[in-house]
Enzyme design. Structure first.
Site, mmCIF file in Angstrom:
data_model
loop_
_atom_site.group_PDB
_atom_site.id
_atom_site.type_symbol
_atom_site.label_atom_id
_atom_site.label_comp_id
_atom_site.label_asym_id
_atom_site.label_seq_id
_atom_site.Cartn_x
_atom_site.Cartn_y
_atom_site.Cartn_z
ATOM 1 N N GLU A 85 0.822 -1.205 0.000
ATOM 2 C CA GLU A 85 0.000 0.000 0.000
ATOM 3 C C GLU A 85 0.857 1.257 0.000
ATOM 4 O O GLU A 85 1.924 1.292 0.604
ATOM 5 C CB GLU A 85 -0.845 0.042 1.265
ATOM 6 N N CYS A 102 3.179 8.220 1.915
ATOM 7 C CA CYS A 102 3.579 7.207 2.896
ATOM 8 C C CYS A 102 3.832 5.903 2.138
ATOM 9 O O CYS A 102 2.909 5.344 1.539
ATOM 10 C CB CYS A 102 2.445 7.054 3.914
ATOM 11 N N CYS A 129 4.724 -7.270 7.704
ATOM 12 C CA CYS A 129 5.686 -6.850 8.730
ATOM 13 C C CYS A 129 5.798 -7.962 9.764
ATOM 14 O O CYS A 129 4.811 -8.625 10.084
ATOM 15 C CB CYS A 129 5.215 -5.562 9.399
ATOM 16 N N CYS A 157 2.886 -5.492 15.992
ATOM 17 C CA CYS A 157 2.286 -4.530 16.930
ATOM 18 C C CYS A 157 0.766 -4.739 16.905
ATOM 19 O O CYS A 157 0.165 -4.697 15.826
ATOM 20 C CB CYS A 157 2.629 -3.104 16.521
ATOM 21 N N CYS A 215 -1.858 -2.548 14.980
ATOM 22 C CA CYS A 215 -1.566 -2.247 13.568
ATOM 23 C C CYS A 215 -2.067 -3.384 12.689
ATOM 24 O O CYS A 215 -1.745 -4.550 12.921
ATOM 25 C CB CYS A 215 -0.057 -2.077 13.395
ATOM 26 N N CYS A 242 -2.321 2.122 8.295
ATOM 27 C CA CYS A 242 -1.332 1.157 7.839
ATOM 28 C C CYS A 242 -1.898 -0.257 7.655
ATOM 29 O O CYS A 242 -2.406 -0.857 8.575
ATOM 30 C CB CYS A 242 -0.231 1.162 8.891
HETATM 31 S S1 SF4 Z 1 3.236 -0.552 13.436
HETATM 32 FE FE1 SF4 Z 1 2.762 -2.187 11.961
HETATM 33 S S2 SF4 Z 1 4.127 -1.870 10.212
HETATM 34 FE FE2 SF4 Z 1 4.920 -0.641 11.931
HETATM 35 S S3 SF4 Z 1 6.415 -1.986 12.947
HETATM 36 FE FE3 SF4 Z 1 4.474 -2.351 14.028
HETATM 37 S S4 SF4 Z 1 3.517 -4.088 12.928
HETATM 38 FE FE4 SF4 Z 1 5.171 -3.301 11.624
#
Ligand code: SF4
Length: 364
Positions: free
Chosen positions: A97, A110, A117, A121, A124, A343
């Site tokens: 994206e 962005c 990833c 987190c 996210c 995100c």
């Molecule tokens: S916020 Fe999302 S994209 Fe950023 S490091 Fe954490 S899991 Fe990865």
């Protein structure tokens, strides 16, 4: 010269010097490389056929040896507030994206550095999808070329993209070599021509890479903080279990920050989790000996998310407390909420992913 493991050459992943070397190895004059560079990065040619001042023989060679110049656009959405989002399909079917956030007098793009990833987190959406793979330099640069090219195609101004943030899918410092070369290409004054102040690398805090990134790239640094005590940050940014707040601070105290610049701290406000007065005071204490500014980000909920956004009153109070401690603190607008512009959200919708259950996140 071509990016490893691919038979085809990915032109947009080459620096100008590499392009000169490549074209020279074909027996072409150096000015051919200059022309080609300009077609790629300034004139934003969508394909080789558009490069009309190159000889037919040269174009045929490019077509036979080089990969296509643009990823496929799987979906494009525009929000009521003007935020635009492109979901791009890469050659192997992975999707990434890219989001354009227009503001008064500037446009911030962005971009993603990985497909997915690994850092997980829990707030996210990308983190719920796991890591598919690192992006190549060309795949990182192509996000900018595609968006500028799209603006040009619809007779809009490509230079509306004034700022780049490596804050999309992925952890840029876990794909350092490709990101570093992409930044080098972005900085080229005869190409995309972004100044180093216009590029921001955002990391969750990969401590061993920070000094190298500071020395070699010289761009702005943003760090995902989200909590200023280890117990909570271990939950919200699991990378903290590897590189905790003390290690992060130590690395930043010797970080080669350019004169007049500050570290930007990203802080997503989650209702009842990290948004209390005590949390704000802990943030102020943690940042006390670092040149800092803080971006407060009201959480953008996504389907299946385990968190809710803090109330506007809480967000304002949090900002007020940080202001009182002397920090420039900006509340970031919730941009593009109607197109799932946070995100990883659009990819998540297409893949039908769901949040992983998270336990043990204590209210502060
Ligand atoms: S916020 Fe999302 S994209 Fe950023 S490091 Fe954490 S899991 Fe990865």
């Amino acid at each position: 010269m071509p990016e490893a493991s691919e038979a085809l050459i990915h032109l947009s992943g080459l620096t100008k010097e590499q392009l000169v070397e490549l074209v020279g190895s074909w027996g072409e004059k150096p000015y051919r490389a200059k022309q080609l560079w300009a077609w790629l990065h300034v004139r934003l040619a969508p394909d080789v056929d558009a490069m009309t001042d190159l000889s037919l023989a040269f174009r045929d060679r490019l077509k036979s040896l080089c990969a296509s110049l643009r990823p496929e656009i799987a979906r494009h959405q525009q929000a009521a507030d003007g935020t635009e989002k492109w979901l791009m399909t890469l050659a192997d079917g992975q999707t990434i994206e890219t989001v354009l956030i227009p503001e008064e007098g500037r446009g911030t793009l962005c971009i993603s550095s990985q497909a997915g990833c690994s850092l997980n987190c829990p707030f996210c959406h990308t983190g719920t999808q796991g890591l598919a793979r690192n992006l190549t330099t060309a795949e990182i640069v192509n996000q900018i070329l595609l968006v500028r090219g799209e603006l040009l195609r619809r007779q809009d101004e490509p230079q509306r993209v004034t700022n780049i943030v490596l804050m999309g899918m992925g952890e840029p410092l876990y794909n350092y070599q490709a990101v570093a070369q992409a930044v080098q290409i972005m900085l080229d004054g005869n190409g995309l021509a972004f100044g180093s102040r216009k590029i921001t690398l955002s990391t969750a805090g990969v401590v061993p890479r920070l000094a190298q990134a500071g020395r070699e790239l010289g761009v702005n640094l943003a760090i995902s903080l989200h909590a200023a005590r280890d117990e909570l940050r271990d939950q919200l940014v699991p990378l903290n279990r590897k590189y905790n707040l003390a290690a992060l601070k130590q690395a930043l105290q010797s970080y080669p920050l350019k004169q007049g610049r500050r570290i930007t701290w990203e802080y997503v406000l989650l209702d009842g989790v990290n948004d209390s007065d005590d949390d704000a005071r802990q943030v102020a204490r943690y940042l006390s000996d670092l040149p800092s500014k803080v971006n407060l980000i009201p959480f953008n909920p996504w389907p299946g998310a385990l968190f809710a956004p803090s109330t506007p009153q809480r967000v304002e109070r949090f900002q007020q407390l940080l202001h009182q401690s002397g920090y420039v603190t900006v509340i970031r607008d919730r941009r593009g909420a109607d197109i799932e512009a946070a995100c990883g959200q659009l990819t998540g919708l297409l893949q039908g992913s769901r949040a992983r259950p998270v336990t043990g996140i204590a209210a502060a």
